[in-house]
Design a protein around this motif. Structure first.
Motif, PDB file in Angstrom:
ATOM      1  N   GLU A   1       0.815  -1.221   0.000  1.00  0.00           N
ATOM      2  CA  GLU A   1       0.000   0.000   0.000  1.00  0.00           C
ATOM      3  C   GLU A   1       0.844   1.264   0.000  1.00  0.00           C
ATOM      4  O   GLU A   1       0.633   2.132  -0.849  1.00  0.00           O
ATOM      5  CB  GLU A   1      -1.028   0.041   1.134  1.00  0.00           C
TER       6      GLU A   1
ATOM      7  N   GLN B   1       2.465   1.474  -3.323  1.00  0.00           N
ATOM      8  CA  GLN B   1       1.507   1.751  -4.386  1.00  0.00           C
ATOM      9  C   GLN B   1       1.020   3.209  -4.336  1.00  0.00           C
ATOM     10  O   GLN B   1       0.818   3.845  -5.379  1.00  0.00           O
ATOM     11  CB  GLN B   1       0.317   0.781  -4.295  1.00  0.00           C
TER      12      GLN B   1
ATOM     13  N   SER C   1       1.717  -5.368  -5.819  1.00  0.00           N
ATOM     14  CA  SER C   1       1.157  -4.451  -6.814  1.00  0.00           C
ATOM     15  C   SER C   1       0.227  -5.194  -7.769  1.00  0.00           C
ATOM     16  O   SER C   1      -0.805  -4.658  -8.197  1.00  0.00           O
ATOM     17  CB  SER C   1       2.287  -3.770  -7.591  1.00  0.00           C
TER      18      SER C   1
ATOM     19  N   PHE D   1      -2.997  -5.517  -5.929  1.00  0.00           N
ATOM     20  CA  PHE D   1      -3.723  -4.248  -5.922  1.00  0.00           C
ATOM     21  C   PHE D   1      -4.387  -4.006  -7.273  1.00  0.00           C
ATOM     22  O   PHE D   1      -5.523  -3.525  -7.347  1.00  0.00           O
ATOM     23  CB  PHE D   1      -2.774  -3.099  -5.580  1.00  0.00           C
ATOM     24  N   GLU D   2      -3.675  -4.333  -8.349  1.00  0.00           N
ATOM     25  CA  GLU D   2      -4.252  -4.149  -9.677  1.00  0.00           C
ATOM     26  C   GLU D   2      -5.471  -5.053  -9.852  1.00  0.00           C
ATOM     27  O   GLU D   2      -6.482  -4.653 -10.444  1.00  0.00           O
ATOM     28  CB  GLU D   2      -3.196  -4.460 -10.727  1.00  0.00           C
TER      29      GLU D   2
ATOM     30  N   LEU E   1      -4.222   4.025 -10.338  1.00  0.00           N
ATOM     31  CA  LEU E   1      -3.233   3.037  -9.924  1.00  0.00           C
ATOM     32  C   LEU E   1      -2.849   2.146 -11.103  1.00  0.00           C
ATOM     33  O   LEU E   1      -1.665   1.850 -11.318  1.00  0.00           O
ATOM     34  CB  LEU E   1      -3.777   2.194  -8.773  1.00  0.00           C
TER      35      LEU E   1
ATOM     36  N   LEU F   1       0.964   1.754 -12.613  1.00  0.00           N
ATOM     37  CA  LEU F   1       1.664   0.472 -12.650  1.00  0.00           C
ATOM     38  C   LEU F   1       2.097   0.086 -14.057  1.00  0.00           C
ATOM     39  O   LEU F   1       2.948  -0.803 -14.219  1.00  0.00           O
ATOM     40  CB  LEU F   1       0.771  -0.628 -12.051  1.00  0.00           C
TER      41      LEU F   1
END
Length: 533
Positions: A259, A262, A293, A296-297, A309, A313
């Motif tokens: 986090e 990111q 990551s 998160f994606e 985001l 990335l």
């Protein structure tokens, strides 16, 4: 206590410190943990990770995990290794994050223990073992069970739980519990880590009202952060980035892989797209951050600004490094570039190699981007150390060290008070945890007037309380504390020894000639001989 009538609450971590989160509830019917985290900070605290649990792991019926951060989840594989086989209840996103974070923690242990044992063998010292292995983490992951926000679930006999979004991290939760009693159920809420009101990737924290007992974190209980907008935060970050560029050296950012990294990537991407900072390579030198990551994606539709985001990335400036060789190659570069590496407190992982390679450079900038526990290398750097020891080597600190704390995942004092107020009435007691002395004292002071003073309790490590219908009652300890209160969240003898060795080297280097250096050494030997005598 099985067979007794009232539940018991025990504090096995995050008591007058911000790591090792672990709370135990024992009822007449079951015995559960809320979190089971790794201790960080001084070596004395980290040694708790290797010691015995203050409870039999096989007697624990279930675990409720508030979120994936290692100081909350990092000892779960050890718990499994030593006999726990019940369910671990948490959110789906937390399961995804733990699936990469726990194996990474095991991998770091294996690498560091291998290096330490190589040195121990050379010095004739005993070899050490890892806290747990990759196989232990794999077994642990089979025990995870997903719960949805807002839905009541029976997690153990006589005990129900539901999660509320804590706004701290992808998948983070506050845990509301109902414990069966002969009349009305007893209601508790464990805050977990509460996020600030305007966190970049997370919604504002939530929770129920009208509980019997509240267990609340106090990380920033003594301070109010500036109320800045996302645009103001990026503007201030841009100033640091431009300053590092003008210095002509790298910008090194120790960062939590999950986090925080990111969030930084989103703001760096937006700054570069706006043309307010140079377009330069941004290296994410953390295999864990790389895998996180991806998660998160995958969950981008469930988080704030998930579309931005995704763009960050896929930026052409972003470089994820995986191998050790790729990591080492970064430090052969010259000029200005950005490196983000874990760990966030500088005590493990690849960040230590980047610090060792750059702290001595006057043109380097180190931006500390979050809370640093007492005794951690990050805290020592922020406190102005002129020399530090990293992996047994002395490094002079000439780089520019700065703190940028606007990415904190923790609510500040005002936000914590507002969160507690929204949970009122609290009929019996508020327990303040997950804070060092200043944070605990600060939040305790601010809560007075909202919560009666005698109902604000600040437990010590391994304290226990019986939760009765009329209030909490402290229980005398049945065994010695694992660490005395005066040694929690303090610099310890390992820190003192490290500083002494640095001071000795500095004094000898500063001596005018061979005779002066010999005199210093003689005085030290005399002192040691007098102590031995």
């Amino acid at each position: 206590m099985r067979g007794e009538t009232e539940p018991v609450l025990r504090f096995h971590g995050a008591a007058h410190s911000v790591t090792g989160s672990c709370y135990e509830i024992e009822t007449p019917y079951s015995r559960i943990l809320i979190d089971c985290g790794l201790f960080q900070g001084s070596k004395s605290e980290r040694e708790l990770n290797y010691g015995a649990f203050p409870f039999p792991p096989g007697a624990i019926d279930a675990v409720i995990l508030t979120h994936a951060h290692i100081d909350h989840s990092g000892l779960l594989p050890k718990l499994v290794k030593q006999g726990f086989c019940g369910p671990i209840h948490t959110t789906r996103a937390t399961i995804d994050l733990c699936s990469v974070m726990l194996p990474d923690a095991a991998h770091i242990q294996e690498m560091e223990v291998e290096q330490l044992n190589r040195r121990n063998a050379q010095r004739g010292r005993p070899l050490v073992e890892t806290i747990y292995s990759q196989q232990d983490t794999a077994t642990c992951m089979t025990l995870f069970r997903a719960l949805e926000y807002g839905e009541w679930n029976t997690v153990a006999e006589g005990l129900r739980a539901r999660f509320w979004n804590a706004g701290h991290l992808l998948g983070s939760a506050s845990a509301e519990l109902e414990i069966d009693r002969h009349d009305a159920p007893l209601r508790l809420i464990f805050s977990g880590d509460i996020g600030p009101g305007h966190k970049l990737l997370q919604a504002s924290p939530e929770g129920p009202a009208d509980v019997d007992y509240l267990i609340c974190e106090a990380t920033y209980g003594d301070r109010d952060r500036p109320d800045v907008s996302p645009e103001q935060r990026r503007s201030q970050l841009g100033e640091i980035v431009r300053g590092a560029a003008e210095a002509g050296g790298p910008l090194i950012i120790p960062s939590f892989a999950v986090e925080r990294t990111q969030e930084l990537l989103v703001d760096l991407y937006l700054l570069m797209q706006a043309g307010t900072v140079p377009m330069v390579p941004v290296f994410v030198d953390s295999p864990l951050a790389t895998r996180a990551s991806t998660i998160f994606e995958r969950h981008a539709d469930d988080i704030e600004r998930g579309n931005v985001l995704r763009q960050a990335l896929s930026s052409k400036e972003l470089r994820f490094t995986e191998t050790v060789e790729q990591s080492k190659a970064i430090n052969r570069l010259t000029g200005f570039f950005v490196v983000i590496a874990a760990s966030g407190m500088c005590d493990a992982g690849r960040i230590r190699h980047h610090l060792k390679a750059n702290l001595w450079r006057r043109n380097a900038t180190v931006m500390i981007a979050g809370y640093q526990a007492q005794g951690s290398l990050g805290r020592i750097l922020l406190d102005g150390a002129q020399r530090v020891r990293i992996q047994g080597e002395e490094v002079e600190v000439k780089a520019h060290i700065c703190l940028f704390d606007l990415y904190s995942g923790h609510a500040d004092a005002g936000e914590l008070v507002a969160w507690v107020q929204a949970r009122t009435p609290v009929r019996h007691a508020v327990f303040l945890t997950h804070g060092e002395d200043s944070g605990l004292a600060g939040l305790s002071q601010r809560l007075q007037g909202l919560i009666p003073f005698d109902r604000i309790i600040v437990p010590r490590l391994d304290d226990a309380f019986q939760l009765t219908p009329s209030g909490s009652l402290p229980i005398a300890a049945s065994q010695p504390r694992r660490l005395q209160p005066e040694r929690v969240a303090r610099l310890d003898w390992h820190n003192d020894l490290s500083k002494l060795l640095l001071d000795v080297t500095e004094a000898i280097d500063a001596a005018a000639d061979e005779r002066g250096r010999a005199a210093i050494i003689r005085r030290m030997r005399r002192a040691l001989n007098n102590k031995a005598a």
